[in-house]
Design an enzyme around this catalytic site. Structure first.
Site, PDB file in Angstrom:
ATOM      1  N   GLY A 187       0.819  -1.218   0.000  1.00 18.83           N
ATOM      2  CA  GLY A 187       0.000   0.000   0.000  1.00 18.83           C
ATOM      3  C   GLY A 187       0.848   1.262   0.000  1.00 18.83           C
TER       4      GLY A 187
ATOM      5  N   GLY B 219       2.553   3.614   1.571  1.00 22.10           N
ATOM      6  CA  GLY B 219       3.090   3.793   2.914  1.00 22.10           C
ATOM      7  C   GLY B 219       3.605   5.198   3.143  1.00 22.10           C
TER       8      GLY B 219
ATOM      9  N   ASP C 231       4.376  -4.254  -7.275  1.00 21.96           N
ATOM     10  CA  ASP C 231       3.762  -3.044  -6.719  1.00 21.96           C
ATOM     11  C   ASP C 231       4.371  -1.794  -7.355  1.00 21.96           C
ATOM     12  OD1 ASP C 231       5.939  -4.256  -5.103  1.00 21.96           O
ATOM     13  OD2 ASP C 231       5.937  -2.319  -4.100  1.00 21.96           O
TER      14      ASP C 231
HETATM   15  P1  AMP Z   1       9.263   0.699  -2.592  1.00 21.35           P
HETATM   16  O1  AMP Z   1      10.325  -0.324  -2.447  1.00 21.35           O
HETATM   17  O2  AMP Z   1       9.718   2.126  -2.457  1.00 21.35           O
HETATM   18  O3  AMP Z   1       8.416   0.504  -3.810  1.00 21.35           O
HETATM   19  O4  AMP Z   1       8.299   0.515  -1.332  1.00 21.35           O
HETATM   20  C1  AMP Z   1       7.640  -0.680  -1.021  1.00 21.35           C
HETATM   21  C2  AMP Z   1       6.571  -0.409  -0.005  1.00 21.35           C
HETATM   22  O5  AMP Z   1       7.145   0.190   1.169  1.00 21.35           O
HETATM   23  C3  AMP Z   1       5.473   0.539  -0.450  1.00 21.35           C
HETATM   24  O6  AMP Z   1       4.278   0.109   0.131  1.00 21.35           O
HETATM   25  C4  AMP Z   1       5.920   1.848   0.116  1.00 21.35           C
HETATM   26  O7  AMP Z   1       4.857   2.754   0.286  1.00 21.35           O
HETATM   27  C5  AMP Z   1       6.536   1.435   1.443  1.00 21.35           C
HETATM   28  N1  AMP Z   1       7.538   2.376   1.924  1.00 21.35           N
HETATM   29  C6  AMP Z   1       8.781   2.595   1.417  1.00 21.35           C
HETATM   30  N2  AMP Z   1       9.418   3.547   2.107  1.00 21.35           N
HETATM   31  C7  AMP Z   1       8.570   3.949   3.092  1.00 21.35           C
HETATM   32  C8  AMP Z   1       8.631   4.918   4.154  1.00 21.35           C
HETATM   33  N3  AMP Z   1       9.723   5.673   4.349  1.00 21.35           N
HETATM   34  N4  AMP Z   1       7.570   5.036   4.949  1.00 21.35           N
HETATM   35  C9  AMP Z   1       6.475   4.289   4.777  1.00 21.35           C
HETATM   36  N5  AMP Z   1       6.345   3.366   3.824  1.00 21.35           N
HETATM   37  C10 AMP Z   1       7.374   3.192   2.982  1.00 21.35           C
HETATM   38 MG    MG Z   2       6.886   1.287  -4.589  1.00 21.85          MG
END
Ligand code: AMP
Ligand code: MG
Length: 532
Positions: free
Chosen positions: A110, A112, A280
């Protein structure tokens, strides 16, 4: 201009929030981390920041959405795009999705740290969703803080715009806003955490729906919401698809496959490595989305990935991207399969991906080399070139640009390899293969001579597909280092130069130099992690 500055920016911007209007939302409106069931989104507001300050705005994105120059310059702009204020009509939410990360089902992920502000409709009827990245925690933040650091925000802001102007399908970036808050990050997960300045990017796209938005409902056996989401996506984001429901769904999946093929061919053309092709991070519109530990090829190396988090398996290396996209499409097909009476249309879509990718890739490589047709001779010459690029450690971007710049005639006494310029990362290896490269270049040059073509025509054709400027990793890192030290000028220079990546722009030669030796193993320049 603004008698009551507050709340007056974006007077021409109309909101029509279909995602929250037409899809089921989470009845729980607290901002607590949880599993969200039977809902596509959760209401959540950005968490205000200390001192929002606009660092940069992509003017063309602003006017595309409907913001005026006066809007951008108003203090309210930084407040809205820093998450401290909302415009009338905004309905802020975080989306629920899951995903396969590095090949494994990862459960609920989701938004995040992304919060959608609303869906705008401009004067021309175009829909543009505005989404803040780094605007604070949401129910999907799991163990993380919902924030983003300046370095990764600069990278996302600049690269989205660079990609757009390179002709690569991508989400756009409206603004880059400093928050005035510090964020703690352990860049290489090695116990060396430090405080870094925070920032927020406002991303813009017709839709932020990802493959993972569908997968989560299938995994949870919630076919009711899955079906609503599929119908919604077709109606809102693929309105040109008509016919009976089964026909629409088949045509939709086929189009997702085709758009994905188009996107990957552009990545291969420009030497872009996404770095984290989890499901995702795959847009249903075939847009490049989620700029994290991405990078651009310096020397041509199909096994290269900038992402240190993926160093072990190199799952997302440059040369693997077409196959990974296909794997991701299979996951999407599995997710939507319960809505199909037979798997035939899904298999047809996947086959279409392969056929489209192969055909478009062949066209693209021929164009890079200046061939009018993809003949067997052309193919064998191109194959030899890729081998030489690797053997001589040649810079991918500069090599193709240099080919296009070679003179109309090559004399026997010409130093052809010298004419290609400073494009090798290993002079000793270049020397070993110098004669082969000389010979190859002459044969390539001769094979292009055709009464149907002119030198000038070929040069401009090649220059239209072989950029002079990409957002080289070490150059992005220089802009970051300078911004962290208080000088943001390079961000503006890059934004401007990368708007015309195929033009000569003679005053900006420094931005097309190959990676200098000091940057070979420097953090941020060739090694990046998911910590952002
Ligand atoms: P990503 O690898 O950036 O695509 O992130 C994978 C998941 O982790 C997604 O659901 C992001 O929204 C969540 N996410 C990554 N970094 C953060 C953060 N600093 N705070 C909250 N959620 C995060
Ligand atoms: Mg992402």
């Amino acid at each position: 201009m603004y008698p009551d500055t507050e709340n007056h920016i974006g007077e021409a911007v109309a909101f029509d929030n279909r995602f929250v209007r037409d899809l089921p939302g989470d009845p729980d409106t607290t901002n607590e981390r949880r599993q969200v069931l039977h809902a596509c989104w959760s209401s959540v507001s950005p968490t205000p920041v200390k001192a929002p300050r606009t660092i940069a705005v992509a003017d063309d994105v602003a006017s595309m959405v409907g913001f005026t120059r006066a809007d951008i310059d108003a203090p309210e702009f930084a407040r809205v795009f820093g998450g401290n204020a909302q415009l009338p009509g905004m309905q802020t939410y975080a989306a629920c999705y899951g995903g396969h990360q590095f090949g494994n089902w990862a459960g609920q992920l989701g938004d995040g740290r992304a919060i959608t502000l609303g869906e705008t409709v401009n004067a021309g009827g175009e829909r543009w969703e505005l989404q803040l990245k780094g605007a604070g925690p949401t129910p999907y933040s799991r163990t993380a803080d919902g924030r983003a650091v300046l370095r990764s925000s600069i990278r996302e802001f600049l690269c989205s715009e660079a990609m757009f102007h390179l002709g690569v399908p991508t989400t756009r970036a409206l603004s880059l806003v400093a928050t005035g808050n510090l964020v703690i990050r352990d860049m290489f997960y090695d116990g060396n955490a430090r405080l870094e300045p925070g920032a927020i990017v406002c991303r813009v796209a017709p839709s932020f729906i990802r493959f993972g938005n569908f997968e989560i409902f299938t995994v949870r056996d919630d076919l009711t919401v899955l079906e609503r989401l599929v119908d919604f996506t077709i109606a809102r984001d693929f309105p040109h698809i008509t016919g009976t429901v089964p026909e629409q769904r088949a045509a939709w999946f086929r189009e997702v496959c085709e758009r994905t093929a188009v996107m990957i061919v552009h990545w291969m053309r420009t030497g872009f490595v996404h770095g984290v092709m989890n499901t995702d991070n795959m847009s249903i519109l075939g847009l490049t989305i989620d700029y994290g530990p991405y990078g651009w090829l310096d020397d041509y190396d199909p096994d290269w990935t900038p992402n240190t988090t993926d160093a072990g398996g190199r799952r997302y290396r440059y040369g693997q991207q077409p196959a990974v996209a296909q794997w991701n499409l299979v996951q999407l097909a599995n997710a939507i399969a319960p809505l199909f009476e037979s798997t035939a249309p899904l298999q047809a879509g996947l086959d279409h991906y392969v056929a489209e990718y192969q055909q478009r890739f062949a066209q693209m490589t021929s164009a890079k080399f200046g061939f009018l047709e993809n003949t067997a001779d052309a193919q064998s010459i191109m194959g030899e070139a890729y081998a030489l690029l690797q053997e001589c450690e040649l810079d991918y971007t500069r090599f193709f640009r240099a080919l296009g710049d070679l003179p109309e005639t090559l004399a026997a006494r010409d130093d052809v390899v010298g004419l290609l310029g400073d494009i090798s990362y290993d002079v000793a290896r270049l020397d070993v293969h110098r004669a082969s490269l000389d010979d190859w270049t002459r044969r390539w040059h001769a094979s292009l001579q055709s009464p149907r073509d002119t030198h000038a025509g070929r040069r401009s054709r090649m220059h239209a597909v072989n950029p002079r400027f990409v957002l080289r990793n070490y150059i992005a890192q220089q802009a970051i280092d300078q911004a962290e030290a208080g000088d943001e000028a390079m961000i503006h220079t890059l934004l401007e130069v990368l708007r015309r990546p195929y033009d000569e722009q003679p005053g900006h030669d420094a931005l097309m130099q190959r990676r200098p030796e000091w940057a070979r193993n420097k953090a941020g320049s060739s090694m990046l992690s998911c910590s952002s």
